[in-house]
Design an enzyme around this catalytic site. Structure first.
Site, PDB file in Angstrom:
ATOM      1  N   CYS A   1       0.864  -1.104  -0.205  1.00  0.00           N
ATOM      2  CA  CYS A   1      -0.007   0.022  -0.067  1.00  0.00           C
ATOM      3  C   CYS A   1       0.875   1.124   0.145  1.00  0.00           C
ATOM      4  O   CYS A   1       1.520   1.501   0.983  1.00  0.00           O
ATOM      5  CB  CYS A   1      -0.872  -0.152   1.175  1.00  0.00           C
ATOM      6  SG  CYS A   1      -1.919   1.459   1.408  1.00  0.00           S
TER       7      CYS A   1
ATOM      8  N   GLU B   1      -3.539   0.939  -6.576  1.00  0.00           N
ATOM      9  CA  GLU B   1      -2.736  -0.180  -6.861  1.00  0.00           C
ATOM     10  C   GLU B   1      -2.125  -0.137  -8.502  1.00  0.00           C
ATOM     11  O   GLU B   1      -3.435   0.330  -9.216  1.00  0.00           O
ATOM     12  CB  GLU B   1      -3.094  -1.622  -6.798  1.00  0.00           C
ATOM     13  CG  GLU B   1      -3.031  -1.926  -5.395  1.00  0.00           C
ATOM     14  CD  GLU B   1      -1.666  -2.100  -4.484  1.00  0.00           C
ATOM     15  OE1 GLU B   1      -0.639  -1.545  -5.043  1.00  0.00           O
ATOM     16  OE2 GLU B   1      -1.589  -2.534  -3.231  1.00  0.00           O
TER      17      GLU B   1
END
Length: 260
Positions: free
Chosen positions: A2, A118
């Site tokens: 992340c 992402e």
């Protein structure tokens, strides 16, 4: 991993959503749809309140919002710059890595997020396409996190500590495996209290993936490559976008350090 996420709700809204009191003391920098490492973010903690003499009340817990810098700085660190390498903490190394061992035992937090980004590679050697993972109903996600306090060793007595945090990550699960092999540990509401409990020094049973009903409720939304630039922070970054190939080929300037 992340390395970027969105946190746009103000402390008053998050305090209501997480049943907490706002203790950010005006440190919230404002809505940010492209939160990057070393940014100030909001975390949620449960702590035993202290009296005027600093003594904790073991019978009571208070949930509060705190301002934290993203990138964990262990209390033993000589230089806070180490935090730029500690934005993520792998779930399988929480009890073995010195940087996380103390925090995982009693300094766990939740990191509210609208969603996270992402990048998926479009074929071998192809361009990286950004996706935003969120809940379609507008509820905040709650990332499992750790937090720490740090002061310089020569700091005068009474110096306010630097409060820092890291996002716990796990192997990707459900539909997210098609985007990236890692993901933040997103906790359903029924696990919040157990994760935040400062008296539970063994949270390993809480490190399992989100339940299937939460995983399948995620919306995976292709977004603009404008998110590649850490200088961009607007709400347009989380909106669906299908750019032309020549636009998608923009250089990927993630400015994200190696994760743990």
């Amino acid at each position: 991993m992340c390395g970027r996420y969105s946190q746009s709700k103000d402390p008053a809204t998050l305090a209501e959503e997480f049943d907490a009191v706002d203790a950010t003391d005006g440190a919230w920098p404002g809505p940010d749809h492209n939160v990057a490492p070393t940014t100030t973010v909001i975390g949620v903690v449960d702590r035993h309140p202290r009296d005027g003499a600093g003594k904790a009340d073991p019978q009571r817990l208070e949930r509060s919002l705190r301002a934290m810098r993203w990138g964990l700085v262990p209390g033993w660190a000589d230089d806070p710059k180490i935090g730029s390498r500690m934005i993520n903490a792998r779930s399988d190394s929480l009890t073995s890595k010195p940087a996380f061992r103390r925090a995982v035992k009693g300094r766990r937090c939740l990191l509210p997020a609208d969603g996270w980004f992402e990048w998926q590679r479009d074929g071998p050697g192809g361009r990286k396409v950004p996706y935003f993972i969120t809940l379609p109903d507008g509820r905040s996600l709650a990332f499992a996190g750790l937090w720490e306090t740090w002061r310089p060793k020569d700091a005068p007595k009474g110096t306010s500590p630097l409060i820092t945090t890291t996002v716990v990550t796990i192997d990707a699960a459900g539909p997210l495996v098609d985007i990236h092999h890692r993901m933040p540990l997103v906790l359903p509401q029924e696990r919040w209290t157990a994760w935040l409990d400062p008296d539970n020094d063994d949270p390993t049973g809480l490190l399992e993936p989100p339940p299937p009903e939460l995983l399948t409720s995620f919306e995976l939304r292709q977004v603009s490559t404008k998110v590649n630039n850490v200088k961009n922070h607007g709400p347009e970054l989380v909106e669906e976008s299908h750019e032309e190939p020549e636009q998608q080929g923009l250089a990927l300037d993630l400015d994200v350090p190696a994760t743990q």
